[in-house]
Write a protein that holds these residues in place. Structure first.
Motif, PDB file in Angstrom:
ATOM      1  N   GLY A 156      -6.090   7.454   3.029  1.00 38.43           N
ATOM      2  CA  GLY A 156      -7.497   7.073   3.061  1.00 38.43           C
ATOM      3  C   GLY A 156      -7.782   5.622   3.335  1.00 38.43           C
ATOM      4  N   ALA A 157      -6.762   4.792   3.551  1.00 39.02           N
ATOM      5  CA  ALA A 157      -7.016   3.375   3.835  1.00 39.02           C
ATOM      6  C   ALA A 157      -7.894   3.234   5.073  1.00 39.02           C
ATOM      7  CB  ALA A 157      -5.705   2.630   4.032  1.00 39.02           C
ATOM      8  N   ASP A 158      -8.884   2.344   4.980  1.00 34.52           N
ATOM      9  CA  ASP A 158      -9.791   2.124   6.110  1.00 34.52           C
ATOM     10  C   ASP A 158      -9.161   1.282   7.205  1.00 34.52           C
ATOM     11  OD1 ASP A 158     -12.428   3.296   5.027  1.00 34.52           O
ATOM     12  OD2 ASP A 158     -11.799   1.969   3.403  1.00 34.52           O
ATOM     13  N   ALA A 159      -8.207   0.429   6.830  1.00 34.65           N
ATOM     14  CA  ALA A 159      -7.497  -0.405   7.805  1.00 34.65           C
ATOM     15  C   ALA A 159      -6.114  -0.711   7.255  1.00 34.65           C
ATOM     16  CB  ALA A 159      -8.261  -1.700   8.075  1.00 34.65           C
ATOM     17  N   ASP A 193       6.246   1.962  10.853  1.00 38.13           N
ATOM     18  CA  ASP A 193       5.401   3.042  11.368  1.00 38.13           C
ATOM     19  C   ASP A 193       5.191   4.121  10.306  1.00 38.13           C
ATOM     20  OD1 ASP A 193       5.194   1.748  13.795  1.00 38.13           O
ATOM     21  OD2 ASP A 193       6.705   2.984  14.805  1.00 38.13           O
ATOM     22  N   GLU A 194       6.251   4.471   9.596  1.00 37.52           N
ATOM     23  CA  GLU A 194       6.161   5.521   8.584  1.00 37.52           C
ATOM     24  C   GLU A 194       5.193   5.141   7.471  1.00 37.52           C
ATOM     25  OE1 GLU A 194       9.101   7.838   5.356  1.00 37.52           O
ATOM     26  OE2 GLU A 194       9.750   5.992   6.362  1.00 37.52           O
ATOM     27  N   SER A 195       5.307   3.907   6.984  1.00 44.12           N
ATOM     28  CA  SER A 195       4.449   3.489   5.879  1.00 44.12           C
ATOM     29  C   SER A 195       3.006   3.279   6.328  1.00 44.12           C
ATOM     30  CB  SER A 195       5.003   2.222   5.216  1.00 44.12           C
ATOM     31  OG  SER A 195       5.168   1.177   6.150  1.00 44.12           O
ATOM     32  N   ARG A 196       2.805   2.821   7.561  1.00 41.64           N
ATOM     33  CA  ARG A 196       1.445   2.653   8.076  1.00 41.64           C
ATOM     34  C   ARG A 196       0.748   4.010   8.200  1.00 41.64           C
ATOM     35  NH1 ARG A 196       0.606  -2.510  10.391  1.00 41.64           N
ATOM     36  NH2 ARG A 196      -1.021  -1.716  11.758  1.00 41.64           N
ATOM     37  N   ALA A 197       1.466   4.995   8.699  1.00 41.03           N
ATOM     38  CA  ALA A 197       0.889   6.334   8.804  1.00 41.03           C
ATOM     39  C   ALA A 197       0.581   6.906   7.427  1.00 41.03           C
ATOM     40  CB  ALA A 197       1.851   7.252   9.570  1.00 41.03           C
ATOM     41  N   TRP A 198       1.445   6.624   6.461  1.00 38.70           N
ATOM     42  CA  TRP A 198       1.269   7.128   5.097  1.00 38.70           C
ATOM     43  C   TRP A 198      -0.014   6.593   4.469  1.00 38.70           C
ATOM     44  CZ3 TRP A 198       2.966  10.532   1.577  1.00 38.70           C
ATOM     45  CH2 TRP A 198       2.828  10.253   0.222  1.00 38.70           C
ATOM     46  N   ALA A 245      11.145   2.398   0.111  1.00 38.05           N
ATOM     47  CA  ALA A 245      10.585   3.666  -0.362  1.00 38.05           C
ATOM     48  C   ALA A 245       9.116   3.778   0.006  1.00 38.05           C
ATOM     49  CB  ALA A 245      10.762   3.781  -1.877  1.00 38.05           C
ATOM     50  N   VAL A 246       8.715   4.951   0.423  1.00 41.38           N
ATOM     51  CA  VAL A 246       7.315   5.293   0.667  1.00 41.38           C
ATOM     52  C   VAL A 246       6.920   6.329  -0.373  1.00 41.38           C
ATOM     53  CG1 VAL A 246       5.711   6.391   2.269  1.00 41.38           C
ATOM     54  CG2 VAL A 246       7.434   4.797   3.126  1.00 41.38           C
ATOM     55  N   GLY A 247       5.835   6.079  -1.100  1.00 45.39           N
ATOM     56  CA  GLY A 247       5.453   7.004  -2.149  1.00 45.39           C
ATOM     57  C   GLY A 247       6.458   6.991  -3.281  1.00 45.39           C
ATOM     58  N   GLY A 275       0.783  -1.224   0.000  1.00 43.91           N
ATOM     59  CA  GLY A 275       0.000   0.000   0.000  1.00 43.91           C
ATOM     60  C   GLY A 275       0.814   1.272   0.000  1.00 43.91           C
ATOM     61  N   ALA A 276       2.032   1.247   0.547  1.00 43.89           N
ATOM     62  CA  ALA A 276       2.837   2.459   0.633  1.00 43.89           C
ATOM     63  C   ALA A 276       3.716   2.669  -0.589  1.00 43.89           C
ATOM     64  CB  ALA A 276       3.711   2.423   1.884  1.00 43.89           C
ATOM     65  N   GLY A 277       3.710   1.710  -1.531  1.00 45.76           N
ATOM     66  CA  GLY A 277       4.490   1.866  -2.755  1.00 45.76           C
ATOM     67  C   GLY A 277       3.862   2.883  -3.692  1.00 45.76           C
ATOM     68  N   GLY A 278       4.515   3.104  -4.821  1.00 48.26           N
ATOM     69  CA  GLY A 278       4.036   4.106  -5.752  1.00 48.26           C
ATOM     70  C   GLY A 278       2.642   3.841  -6.264  1.00 48.26           C
ATOM     71  N   VAL A 279       2.383   2.607  -6.739  1.00 52.13           N
ATOM     72  CA  VAL A 279       1.065   2.283  -7.275  1.00 52.13           C
ATOM     73  C   VAL A 279       0.035   2.249  -6.153  1.00 52.13           C
ATOM     74  CG1 VAL A 279      -0.315   0.595  -8.522  1.00 52.13           C
ATOM     75  CG2 VAL A 279       2.055   0.994  -9.194  1.00 52.13           C
TER      76      VAL A 279
END
Length: 331
Positions: free
Chosen positions: A192-195, A182-187, A322-324, A155-159
């Motif tokens: 908009g992720a529901d979970a 933690d960084e990617s979960r917050a991202w 990488a995040v984003g 989910g935190a990757g580019g796509v």
């Protein structure tokens, strides 16, 4: 018209900055549908690292599959664009890439840049947006009235970062995203992720938040996960995968699960009758960005396209952390 431009060429069998050289190359002769674009920023995607890795000994290529820039010339059959227009696009893997000062691209896969984004912010979007859009609306055939649970693996990757936003803005589905740090979960929550669930205990964590099962899975990391996918998906569920070598698909049969490949270059390399859909979806995305409904996924910008910045970008992509998205501006 300028006859030569600087391009950054990637070489097999080299490491670090030595893998990239700045070279003077001829400006491509424009095909009828082409635009010639003065590139102002590019972004780096996993496909860049994959193409470089697959080169044979002594081979080289011009990478780059995302760009934002200014139109400098227009082909005889290119419509909807004029010299001076600001554009963004993902390019064509069968032609020289966008890591150049001047780049020729088919106008049908180009759109006007979102007016509220800078060059790097715009360059971060096209390839991942096309991949996410085609996955949701061409493969899964989602519509505004769609309901059900979608799992976004990576989910935190580019796509994933674009796909979460599009799913929440344009459909009624519930989105679960995988992220571990933690960084990617917050991202992904901010997108908009529901979970959010982890990767290591996927079956139990997804079941805890979606006890009735999943309708769809978008997968960036399929190998080793198919048993969990089969268990979590409802009968007649669907998977879209973008990675290579997913593993044996036989386990999906008993639930009649559909498996789709997504490859965003398919339309342009085969010149399909609907190739212009990519330009149209990027134009629609630009509208959503200008309305504040979708945001850029850029998280890091490097200044000045060079062997050093390309090497740094490739190292970030290979690290898997990488995040984003990461973009590089041209001076």
């Amino acid at each position: 018209m300028v006859e030569h431009t600087t391009a950054w060429i990637a070489h097999a069998g080299r490491s670090g900055a030595a893998a990239f050289t700045a070279e003077r190359v001829p400006v491509a002769a424009l095909r009828p549908h082409d635009l010639l674009v003065r590139v102002r920023a590019v972004s780096v995607n996993p496909v860049d690292t994959k193409v470089l890795k697959r080169l044979g000994a002594g081979e080289s290529t011009q990478l780059g599959y995302d760009a934002a820039g200014v139109v400098e010339a227009v082909g005889a059959q290119a419509s909807g664009f004029a010299v001076g227009d600001e554009v963004y696009y993902a390019g064509d893997i069968s032609r020289p890439g966008s890591n150049a000062e001047l780049h020729a691209v088919d106008s049908r896969i180009v759109a006007h840049k979102p007016r509220n984004l800078d060059w790097a912010e715009a360059a971060a979007l096209p390839l991942t947006t096309i991949t996410a859009w085609e996955s949701l609306f061409d493969k899964f055939r989602l519509i505004p009235e769609s309901r059900g649970v979608l799992l976004v693996v990576g989910g935190a990757g580019g796509v994933g970062s674009v796909l979460i936003q599009l799913a929440k803005v344009l459909t009624g589905v519930t989105v679960i995203a995988t992220a571990s740090r933690d960084e990617s979960r917050a991202w992904v929550r901010d997108l908009g992720a529901d979970a959010v669930v982890g990767h290591r205990n996927l079956r139990d964590e997804v079941a805890a938040v979606a006890p009735d099962g999943l309708r769809w899975i978008f997968s960036s990391f399929t190998a080793g996960n198919l048993d969990d996918y089969q268990h979590l998906l409802q009968p007649f569920g669907e998977i879209v995968a973008v990675d290579d070598d997913p593993g044996p698909l036989g386990a999906l049969k008993t639930k009649a699960i559909s498996f789709h490949w997504e490859y965003m270059f398919a339309r342009i390399i085969h010149d399909t009758p609907d190739v212009a859909e990519q330009g149209r979806l990027l134009a629609r995305t630009a509208e959503l960005v200008e309305q504040g409904r979708i945001r850029t996924t850029l998280t890091r910008t490097l200044a000045g396209l060079s062997p050093d910045t390309l090497a740094e970008a490739h190292e970030v992509l290979r690290s898997g952390t990488a995040v984003g998205k990461l973009a590089i501006t041209l001076d």
